[in-house]
Design a protein around this motif. Structure first.
Motif, PDB file in Angstrom:
ATOM      1  N   PRO A  36     -53.979  41.866 -17.747  1.00  0.00           N
ATOM      2  CA  PRO A  36     -54.440  43.119 -17.126  1.00  0.00           C
ATOM      3  C   PRO A  36     -53.407  43.785 -16.207  1.00  0.00           C
ATOM      4  CG  PRO A  36     -56.126  41.428 -16.948  1.00  0.00           C
ATOM      5  CD  PRO A  36     -54.905  40.763 -17.498  1.00  0.00           C
ATOM      6  N   GLU A  37     -52.510  43.004 -15.641  1.00  0.00           N
ATOM      7  CA  GLU A  37     -51.502  43.571 -14.738  1.00  0.00           C
ATOM      8  C   GLU A  37     -50.302  44.151 -15.495  1.00  0.00           C
ATOM      9  OE1 GLU A  37     -51.814  43.852 -11.327  1.00  0.00           O
ATOM     10  OE2 GLU A  37     -53.866  43.251 -11.816  1.00  0.00           O
ATOM     11  N   ARG A  38     -50.137  43.736 -16.768  1.00  0.00           N
ATOM     12  CA  ARG A  38     -49.023  44.226 -17.562  1.00  0.00           C
ATOM     13  C   ARG A  38     -49.297  43.972 -19.037  1.00  0.00           C
ATOM     14  NH1 ARG A  38     -48.524  39.599 -15.879  1.00  0.00           N
ATOM     15  NH2 ARG A  38     -48.074  40.141 -13.751  1.00  0.00           N
ATOM     16  N   ASN A 141     -62.910  53.007 -19.840  1.00  0.00           N
ATOM     17  CA  ASN A 141     -63.760  52.020 -20.508  1.00  0.00           C
ATOM     18  C   ASN A 141     -62.833  51.060 -21.250  1.00  0.00           C
ATOM     19  OD1 ASN A 141     -65.367  50.560 -22.305  1.00  0.00           O
ATOM     20  ND2 ASN A 141     -66.837  52.239 -22.516  1.00  0.00           N
ATOM     21  N   LYS A 142     -62.686  49.867 -20.702  1.00  0.00           N
ATOM     22  CA  LYS A 142     -61.705  48.910 -21.214  1.00  0.00           C
ATOM     23  C   LYS A 142     -61.938  48.515 -22.676  1.00  0.00           C
ATOM     24  CE  LYS A 142     -60.394  46.925 -16.743  1.00  0.00           C
ATOM     25  NZ  LYS A 142     -60.863  47.964 -15.897  1.00  0.00           N
ATOM     26  N   ALA A 143     -63.143  48.624 -23.185  1.00  0.00           N
ATOM     27  CA  ALA A 143     -63.418  48.287 -24.587  1.00  0.00           C
ATOM     28  C   ALA A 143     -62.607  49.158 -25.542  1.00  0.00           C
ATOM     29  CB  ALA A 143     -64.908  48.434 -24.891  1.00  0.00           C
ATOM     30  N   ALA A 148     -57.513  45.810 -25.979  1.00  0.00           N
ATOM     31  CA  ALA A 148     -58.839  45.195 -26.099  1.00  0.00           C
ATOM     32  C   ALA A 148     -59.322  45.202 -27.545  1.00  0.00           C
ATOM     33  CB  ALA A 148     -59.839  45.919 -25.204  1.00  0.00           C
ATOM     34  N   LEU A 149     -58.972  46.252 -28.287  1.00  0.00           N
ATOM     35  CA  LEU A 149     -59.396  46.354 -29.690  1.00  0.00           C
ATOM     36  C   LEU A 149     -58.741  45.287 -30.562  1.00  0.00           C
ATOM     37  CD1 LEU A 149     -59.394  50.230 -30.069  1.00  0.00           C
ATOM     38  CD2 LEU A 149     -61.405  48.720 -30.051  1.00  0.00           C
TER      39      LEU A 149
END
Length: 157
Positions: A36-38, A141-143, A148-149
């Protein structure tokens, strides 16, 4: 090249964008790192390739640091073989609307059926014309994040 990326993302209601598109590219991309940070992405677009590093998004999900460099396609192909599971494939349409360009991604493979539009802005509250085919905003929306995909494809929702 580095810069602060400011963009908003929307679902697409119809394929009306295709008639206004000025360019269509085929993209294949994978992620060497999806922390999440990179995130570290490798992308092949037609006959060009890039490696991109992105920092964390702000709380609104609209902006983050981005660094990108061109690399040889052969090297990108080798790097994609090292990527985390879940390679994305999609068509990207570049659609001019008003003073902006929307990039509309029509996903393939396990994400087939998902179509999203992104617009890059100069500042977060910049005004822009919304075409009739633009649907619900999913910015933040992280999804819907490409990274994420690769982990939970649209076909599994």
């Amino acid at each position: 090249m580095e810069h602060l990326e400011i963009e908003r993302k929307f679902l697409v209601l119809s394929d009306a964008y295709k008639t206004a598109a000025r360019q269509k590219d085929r993209l294949v991309q994978g992620y060497l790192n999806t922390h999440p940070e990179r995130t570290v992405r490798v992308r092949i677009m037609n006959d060009k390739a890039f490696i991109t590093v992105k920092g964390p998004t702000n709380d609104a999900g609209t902006s983050r640091f981005e660094w990108e460099m061109n690399i040889p396609v052969e090297e990108a192909t080798n790097l994609i073989d090292l990527c985390e599971t879940g390679i994305l494939e999609k068509y990207r349409y570049r659609v001019p609307v008003g003073n902006h360009i929307f990039e509309v991604d029509e996903f393939l493979g396990e994400n087939k059926g998902l179509v999203v539009a992104e617009i890059e802005l100069q500042h977060e509250d910049e005004k822009f014309t919304k075409p009739e085919w633009l649907g619900e905003e999913v910015t933040g929306n992280k999804a819907y994040y490409n990274s994420a995909l690769t982990k939970k494809p649209f076909s599994q929702w």
